[in-house]
Every structure is written in C-alpha cells, then in structure tokens.
Design a protein around this motif. Structure first.
Motif, PDB file in Angstrom:
ATOM      1  N   GLN A  91      25.056  22.047 -74.528  1.00  0.00           N
ATOM      2  CA  GLN A  91      24.221  21.950 -73.301  1.00  0.00           C
ATOM      3  C   GLN A  91      24.612  20.744 -72.495  1.00  0.00           C
ATOM      4  O   GLN A  91      24.658  20.705 -71.418  1.00  0.00           O
ATOM      5  N   GLN A  92      24.225  19.473 -73.056  1.00  0.00           N
ATOM      6  CA  GLN A  92      24.509  18.385 -72.624  1.00  0.00           C
ATOM      7  C   GLN A  92      26.000  17.934 -72.317  1.00  0.00           C
ATOM      8  O   GLN A  92      26.403  17.299 -71.423  1.00  0.00           O
ATOM      9  N   SER A  93      27.021  18.534 -73.438  1.00  0.00           N
ATOM     10  CA  SER A  93      28.375  18.193 -73.379  1.00  0.00           C
ATOM     11  C   SER A  93      29.196  19.376 -72.524  1.00  0.00           C
ATOM     12  O   SER A  93      30.324  19.296 -72.814  1.00  0.00           O
ATOM     13  N   TYR A  94      28.516  19.889 -71.523  1.00  0.00           N
ATOM     14  CA  TYR A  94      29.182  21.225 -71.037  1.00  0.00           C
ATOM     15  C   TYR A  94      30.520  20.426 -70.144  1.00  0.00           C
ATOM     16  O   TYR A  94      31.446  21.148 -70.199  1.00  0.00           O
ATOM     17  N   ARG A  95      30.327  19.462 -69.737  1.00  0.00           N
ATOM     18  CA  ARG A  95      31.755  18.896 -68.778  1.00  0.00           C
ATOM     19  C   ARG A  95      32.842  18.714 -69.711  1.00  0.00           C
ATOM     20  O   ARG A  95      33.966  19.343 -69.527  1.00  0.00           O
ATOM     21  N   ILE A  96      32.658  18.270 -70.647  1.00  0.00           N
ATOM     22  CA  ILE A  96      33.949  17.796 -71.922  1.00  0.00           C
ATOM     23  C   ILE A  96      34.189  19.257 -72.117  1.00  0.00           C
ATOM     24  O   ILE A  96      35.625  19.461 -72.494  1.00  0.00           O
TER      25      ILE A  96
END
Length: 166
Positions: A91-96
């Motif tokens: 959820q937190q690393s969605y961009r990467i």
C-alpha cells in the motif's frame, strides 16, 4: 480451511417490488429482524442443509461469500530484484510497484496491478507522482490509459528540463 469461517452476506431478491430488486444484509438474523414474517430458524436450516437459495413467489434469499481485497498482488519477484520482496509494503510502496510493472512487467502484470490498485490510482500516480519513464513506456501508457503525454508528470518534467545546446 477447516475450522475457519468465511464472512458471508445475505442477498435478497425481491420479485414483486418495483424499484428495489436486491437488498444486501450482513446476516440472516438482520434480515429476519427487519422482516419478521420470515423465520430465522426456518431459513437458516434451509440455507445450511440444502446449500441452495431459498425461493418462493415473493423472494429469493441466498448466502454469498464476501470478497476481500488481496493483501498483495501476485507479481513476479524478479521485478523487485533490488528490494526484499517479503518486506514490501504494497500500500505504501504503490508508486515504485506501478513504475516497475510499467517499465519491466508484461500485460499480465499490468492487469494484476490494475485489479489490485484500481485504474484511477494508477492514472493518478502517472499524472502526479512518477517523475521518469522511458519514452517508449510513455507512449504505451498513453495508448493503454487513453492519456496525452502532457497529462503525465514524467513527460512534463522532461519537457521543462533544459537540454544541453550542443
């Protein structure tokens, strides 16, 4: 799994009412409390023993499992060769994750992240957060999501950078 119980809802299809065709109840008890003409014990016995919907000329009642969102997408670990795969906070690393799948994944991987994050989240990330994508990927992304290059942060950022004049 034996011993565990999957969450279910009660779907009620009204045959005679116009406007309200389907109601969803969190439990059979809640339905029977709302409609006292229907006996909780009778319906519960029918639904649990016959494993099929209860139906008469007025109503059809069935239990359906609740679909839950996946904890993580089922992506190949080689897309994240430089990151400890088991430790990724999806959820937190969605961009990467989105960036990796767009640049190194295939059509199947793209479908997986669309199902996991949703098209709106991916488009928003492309428009506002991803600062670099190769030109070929920009073209593919624009075609797939029906965007213009000027809508993508990575394209407008590249255009605003001064190029060396030689």
């Amino acid at each position: 799994m034996k011993g565990t119980r999957q969450a279910r809802v009660i779907l009620v299809h009204w045959k005679r009412f116009t406007g309200i065709e389907l109601d969803v109840f969190s439990s059979l008890k809640n339905f029977c409390d709302s409609y006292p003409d229907y006996s909780y014990h009778t319906l519960s016995n029918y639904l649990s023993k016959k494993k099929q919907p209860f139906e008469n000329d007025q109503i059809r009642i069935e239990r359906k499992p609740v679909l839950t969102k996946l904890e993580r997408p089922d992506l190949p670990t080689n897309l994240f060769w430089d990151i400890k795969y088991a430790a990724i906070n999806w959820q937190q690393s969605y961009r990467i994750v989105i960036e990796r799948v767009l640049t190194r994944g295939d059509e199947k991987d793209l479908g997986i992240i669309i199902a996991f994050y949703g098209k709106e989240k991916i488009i928003g990330t492309l428009k506002n957060e991803i600062g670099y994508l190769p030109e070929l990927i920009i073209d593919k992304v624009c075609k797939y999501f029906r965007l213009t290059k000027n809508q993508l942060k990575c394209y407008t950022k590249t255009q605003s950078q001064q190029k060396h004049w030689i």
